[in-house]
Structure formats: C-alpha cells, structure tokens
Design a protein around this motif. Structure first.
Motif, PDB file in Angstrom:
ATOM      1  N   LYS A  17       0.489   6.064  10.831  1.00  0.00           N
ATOM      2  CA  LYS A  17       1.062   5.404  12.014  1.00  0.00           C
ATOM      3  C   LYS A  17       2.334   4.641  11.658  1.00  0.00           C
ATOM      4  O   LYS A  17       3.273   4.607  12.446  1.00  0.00           O
ATOM      5  N   LEU A  18       2.368   4.051  10.466  1.00  0.00           N
ATOM      6  CA  LEU A  18       3.572   3.331  10.032  1.00  0.00           C
ATOM      7  C   LEU A  18       4.743   4.285   9.842  1.00  0.00           C
ATOM      8  O   LEU A  18       5.895   3.901  10.011  1.00  0.00           O
ATOM      9  N   GLU A  19       4.462   5.533   9.468  1.00  0.00           N
ATOM     10  CA  GLU A  19       5.524   6.539   9.334  1.00  0.00           C
ATOM     11  C   GLU A  19       6.024   6.998  10.695  1.00  0.00           C
ATOM     12  O   GLU A  19       7.196   7.325  10.855  1.00  0.00           O
ATOM     13  N   GLU A  20       5.123   7.036  11.674  1.00  0.00           N
ATOM     14  CA  GLU A  20       5.439   7.578  12.995  1.00  0.00           C
ATOM     15  C   GLU A  20       6.080   6.578  13.947  1.00  0.00           C
ATOM     16  O   GLU A  20       6.773   6.968  14.874  1.00  0.00           O
ATOM     17  N   GLN A  21       5.814   5.300  13.751  1.00  0.00           N
ATOM     18  CA  GLN A  21       6.252   4.291  14.723  1.00  0.00           C
ATOM     19  C   GLN A  21       6.719   3.038  14.008  1.00  0.00           C
ATOM     20  O   GLN A  21       6.245   2.717  12.920  1.00  0.00           O
ATOM     21  N   ASN A  22       7.621   2.318  14.640  1.00  0.00           N
ATOM     22  CA  ASN A  22       8.073   1.034  14.106  1.00  0.00           C
ATOM     23  C   ASN A  22       7.171  -0.076  14.616  1.00  0.00           C
ATOM     24  O   ASN A  22       6.992  -0.233  15.824  1.00  0.00           O
ATOM     25  N   PHE A  23       6.614  -0.825  13.682  1.00  0.00           N
ATOM     26  CA  PHE A  23       5.796  -1.984  14.006  1.00  0.00           C
ATOM     27  C   PHE A  23       6.457  -3.212  13.410  1.00  0.00           C
ATOM     28  O   PHE A  23       7.197  -3.113  12.441  1.00  0.00           O
ATOM     29  N   GLU A  24       6.150  -4.371  13.987  1.00  0.00           N
ATOM     30  CA  GLU A  24       6.691  -5.618  13.450  1.00  0.00           C
ATOM     31  C   GLU A  24       5.676  -6.394  12.635  1.00  0.00           C
ATOM     32  O   GLU A  24       6.044  -7.372  11.975  1.00  0.00           O
ATOM     33  N   ALA A  25       4.411  -5.961  12.648  1.00  0.00           N
ATOM     34  CA  ALA A  25       3.383  -6.617  11.836  1.00  0.00           C
ATOM     35  C   ALA A  25       2.167  -5.711  11.715  1.00  0.00           C
ATOM     36  O   ALA A  25       1.928  -4.864  12.570  1.00  0.00           O
ATOM     37  N   VAL A  26       1.417  -5.934  10.624  1.00  0.00           N
ATOM     38  CA  VAL A  26       0.160  -5.223  10.387  1.00  0.00           C
ATOM     39  C   VAL A  26      -0.945  -6.259  10.178  1.00  0.00           C
ATOM     40  O   VAL A  26      -0.756  -7.237   9.451  1.00  0.00           O
ATOM     41  N   ILE A  27      -2.076  -6.032  10.827  1.00  0.00           N
ATOM     42  CA  ILE A  27      -3.287  -6.809  10.589  1.00  0.00           C
ATOM     43  C   ILE A  27      -4.300  -5.819  10.028  1.00  0.00           C
ATOM     44  O   ILE A  27      -4.559  -4.786  10.652  1.00  0.00           O
ATOM     45  N   SER A  28      -4.851  -6.120   8.860  1.00  0.00           N
ATOM     46  CA  SER A  28      -5.773  -5.172   8.236  1.00  0.00           C
ATOM     47  C   SER A  28      -7.035  -5.841   7.731  1.00  0.00           C
ATOM     48  O   SER A  28      -6.989  -6.924   7.140  1.00  0.00           O
ATOM     49  N   ASP A  29      -8.144  -5.138   7.922  1.00  0.00           N
ATOM     50  CA  ASP A  29      -9.402  -5.532   7.315  1.00  0.00           C
ATOM     51  C   ASP A  29      -9.261  -5.360   5.806  1.00  0.00           C
ATOM     52  O   ASP A  29      -8.413  -4.604   5.319  1.00  0.00           O
ATOM     53  N   TYR A  30     -10.092  -6.078   5.060  1.00  0.00           N
ATOM     54  CA  TYR A  30     -10.102  -5.917   3.603  1.00  0.00           C
ATOM     55  C   TYR A  30     -11.021  -4.777   3.189  1.00  0.00           C
ATOM     56  O   TYR A  30     -10.612  -3.850   2.498  1.00  0.00           O
ATOM     57  N   GLU A  31     -12.274  -4.837   3.636  1.00  0.00           N
ATOM     58  CA  GLU A  31     -13.271  -3.894   3.151  1.00  0.00           C
ATOM     59  C   GLU A  31     -13.348  -2.668   4.055  1.00  0.00           C
ATOM     60  O   GLU A  31     -13.895  -2.721   5.150  1.00  0.00           O
ATOM     61  N   MET A  32     -12.763  -1.558   3.562  1.00  0.00           N
ATOM     62  CA  MET A  32     -12.791  -0.288   4.276  1.00  0.00           C
ATOM     63  C   MET A  32     -13.079   0.818   3.255  1.00  0.00           C
ATOM     64  O   MET A  32     -12.738   0.670   2.081  1.00  0.00           O
ATOM     65  N   PRO A  33     -13.695   1.913   3.705  1.00  0.00           N
ATOM     66  CA  PRO A  33     -13.951   3.012   2.769  1.00  0.00           C
ATOM     67  C   PRO A  33     -12.651   3.681   2.319  1.00  0.00           C
ATOM     68  O   PRO A  33     -11.628   3.592   2.992  1.00  0.00           O
ATOM     69  N   ASP A  34     -12.690   4.302   1.181  1.00  0.00           N
ATOM     70  CA  ASP A  34     -11.585   5.067   0.590  1.00  0.00           C
ATOM     71  C   ASP A  34     -10.444   4.189   0.078  1.00  0.00           C
ATOM     72  O   ASP A  34     -10.067   4.276  -1.065  1.00  0.00           O
ATOM     73  N   MET A  35      -9.867   3.359   0.919  1.00  0.00           N
ATOM     74  CA  MET A  35      -8.770   2.480   0.506  1.00  0.00           C
ATOM     75  C   MET A  35      -8.977   1.132   1.182  1.00  0.00           C
ATOM     76  O   MET A  35      -8.993   1.043   2.406  1.00  0.00           O
ATOM     77  N   ASN A  36      -9.134   0.069   0.390  1.00  0.00           N
ATOM     78  CA  ASN A  36      -9.336  -1.244   1.001  1.00  0.00           C
ATOM     79  C   ASN A  36      -8.009  -1.834   1.472  1.00  0.00           C
ATOM     80  O   ASN A  36      -6.938  -1.261   1.243  1.00  0.00           O
ATOM     81  N   GLY A  37      -8.093  -2.977   2.120  1.00  0.00           N
ATOM     82  CA  GLY A  37      -6.902  -3.601   2.688  1.00  0.00           C
ATOM     83  C   GLY A  37      -5.857  -3.990   1.657  1.00  0.00           C
ATOM     84  O   GLY A  37      -4.657  -3.909   1.926  1.00  0.00           O
TER      85      GLY A  37
END
Length: 128
Positions: free
Chosen positions: A41-61
């Motif tokens: 999504k970051l490649e497809e669209q311009n965002f001004e901020a990201v909010i991310s969880d820490y604990e996620m499968p495959d790649m954490n925050g």
C-alpha cells in the motif's frame, strides 16, 4: 485531510481504530492486515503517517518499520500495541518510530491519544 495507513492483523482493531480516527474529521484511513500488505500500500499510495501493531505474523511492526526506513522513507510511524515491554519501546524508538502507544480498553482516550500523536508527527514532518 491527512491520509494514514493502519496495519494490524486483528480486523476488529482495524475497524474500530479506523472508525474512531475518521470521526475526528482529520483523517482518511486505509488499512492493511499485515506488514507485507502495508508495504504494498505504501508503494501504491502516498500516506502522511503509518500506525502499526507490533505483534503480527511473518513480519512484526519493528521489522515493518525497519523495512520502511531502509527504503529511505521517513514517514511518521507510530507503534500501536498491546505489548508494554520496555525493550520493544526502546528498539522502536531507536529504529525510527515517532511514537509508541499502548493499546487499552478506553477507546475514547486511545483515539484522542492517537489523533494527537499523528497530528504532532505529521505537523513536524511537514515543517521540516
């Protein structure tokens, strides 16, 4: 209107956070349910901020944050997690996170804190 991306593997957290943030009138929110989806999504669209969880499968925050920073992207990044371990906070800040917010049960207070931190981070980035 500020375009932000929220990444969390819990669909309920995504929906609730999106609703609360969009109700402020400041944000247009897109969501992703994994760090890999967030990177696309970051490649497809311009965002001004990201909010991310820490604990996620495959790649954490933190790995998500490091991947973004390795690409040279200095977008404001907020870790939003149920974890409160000190070493995670330290690593997040050392890896370039702008803020670290712990999830809780008071959704109104969390929404206000997220709104405040995103607005601060975006304003700081815009003024640089």
């Amino acid at each position: 209107m500020i375009d932000i991306l929220i990444v969390d593997d819990d669909p309920e957290v995504l929906d609730i956070t999106k609703i609360f943030l969009e109700r402020t009138g400041y944000f247009r929110v897109s969501t992703g349910n994994s760090a890999a989806e967030g990177l696309l999504k970051l490649e497809e669209q311009n965002f001004e901020a990201v909010i991310s969880d820490y604990e996620m499968p495959d790649m954490n925050g933190l790995d998500f944050l490091k991947e973004i920073r390795e690409e040279g992207n200095i977008i404001p990044f907020i870790i939003f997690t149920g974890r409160s371990r000190e070493e995670v906070v330290i690593e997040a800040m050392n890896s370039g996170a702008d803020y670290y917010i712990q999830k809780g049960t008071d959704l109104k207070a969390l929404s206000a804190e997220l709104t405040h931190k995103v607005l601060l981070a975006v304003e700081k980035k815009r003024s640089e």
